[in-house]
Write a protein that holds these residues in place. Sequence first.
Motif, short mmCIF file in Angstrom:
data_model
loop_
_atom_site.label_atom_id
_atom_site.label_comp_id
_atom_site.label_asym_id
_atom_site.label_seq_id
_atom_site.Cartn_x
_atom_site.Cartn_y
_atom_site.Cartn_z
N UNK A 75 0.81 -1.23 0.00
CA UNK A 75 0.00 0.00 0.00
C UNK A 75 0.84 1.27 0.00
N UNK A 76 1.99 1.22 -0.67
CA UNK A 76 2.82 2.41 -0.84
C UNK A 76 2.50 3.05 -2.19
N UNK A 77 2.67 4.37 -2.26
CA UNK A 77 2.40 5.08 -3.51
C UNK A 77 3.46 4.73 -4.55
N UNK A 78 3.03 4.43 -5.74
CA UNK A 78 3.93 4.16 -6.87
C UNK A 78 3.61 5.18 -7.95
N UNK A 79 4.60 5.95 -8.34
CA UNK A 79 4.43 6.96 -9.39
C UNK A 79 4.47 6.24 -10.74
N UNK A 80 3.31 5.98 -11.30
CA UNK A 80 3.22 5.19 -12.52
C UNK A 80 3.83 5.89 -13.73
N UNK A 81 3.81 7.21 -13.76
CA UNK A 81 4.42 7.93 -14.87
C UNK A 81 5.94 7.74 -14.83
N UNK A 82 6.52 7.88 -13.66
CA UNK A 82 7.96 7.68 -13.49
C UNK A 82 8.34 6.25 -13.87
N UNK A 91 24.19 6.43 -22.22
CA UNK A 91 23.45 7.65 -21.90
C UNK A 91 22.06 7.32 -21.34
N UNK A 92 21.37 6.38 -21.95
CA UNK A 92 20.04 6.00 -21.47
C UNK A 92 20.11 5.37 -20.08
N UNK A 93 21.16 4.61 -19.83
CA UNK A 93 21.34 4.03 -18.49
C UNK A 93 21.53 5.13 -17.45
N UNK A 94 22.34 6.12 -17.77
CA UNK A 94 22.57 7.22 -16.83
C UNK A 94 21.30 8.06 -16.64
N UNK A 95 20.56 8.28 -17.71
CA UNK A 95 19.28 9.00 -17.59
C UNK A 95 18.33 8.22 -16.69
N UNK A 96 18.29 6.92 -16.85
CA UNK A 96 17.44 6.08 -16.01
C UNK A 96 17.84 6.19 -14.54
N UNK A 97 19.13 6.22 -14.27
CA UNK A 97 19.61 6.38 -12.88
C UNK A 97 19.20 7.73 -12.33
N UNK A 98 19.39 8.79 -13.10
CA UNK A 98 19.05 10.12 -12.63
C UNK A 98 17.54 10.29 -12.41
N UNK A 99 16.74 9.66 -13.26
CA UNK A 99 15.29 9.70 -13.05
C UNK A 99 14.95 9.02 -11.72
N UNK A 100 15.57 7.89 -11.46
CA UNK A 100 15.30 7.16 -10.21
C UNK A 100 15.69 7.98 -8.98
N UNK A 101 16.80 8.68 -9.08
CA UNK A 101 17.32 9.39 -7.90
C UNK A 101 16.69 10.78 -7.74
N UNK A 102 16.52 11.49 -8.81
CA UNK A 102 16.09 12.89 -8.71
C UNK A 102 14.58 13.11 -8.76
N UNK A 103 13.85 12.21 -9.38
CA UNK A 103 12.39 12.37 -9.49
C UNK A 103 11.76 11.85 -8.22
N UNK A 104 11.25 12.79 -7.42
CA UNK A 104 10.63 12.38 -6.15
C UNK A 104 9.18 12.75 -6.11
#
Length: 117
Positions: A63-70, A104-117
């Motif tokens: 029952x935790x929120x999951x950001x489906x767009x992210x 580049x896509x791998x790094x973008x994926x990492x940054x999305x995971x870390x920075x998108x809150x």
Amino acid sequence: MDVLIHLFVGLHIIGIASLLGGFLTQMKAMGEGRARFGAPMLHGALTMLVTGAVLVGLNEADDQHVDTVKIGIKLALLIVILALVYVQRDEETVDKRAFAAVGALTMVNIFIAVLWT
């Protein structure tokens, strides 16, 4: 449930490390035009896919929120990465642009995971 979630987060990070590590260790070869997608890169991407799907399911079950767009954006990037690595995994050398795109896509994926809150 928290222990299980943390276990799969750790496995997800191992998959990222395998994919990104495979890219980083071949940057010199990429500059020389002889880079190739190794098995660790493919297995890392597959590990990310499986553990990511499990993490979404575990978080939903807890029952935790999951950001489906992210999650959708991260999944789309990972599918492109997987397609590039899977299709060209047996090639002796890979085009510089395709190899750089995976990194580049791998790094973008990492940054999305870390920075998108």
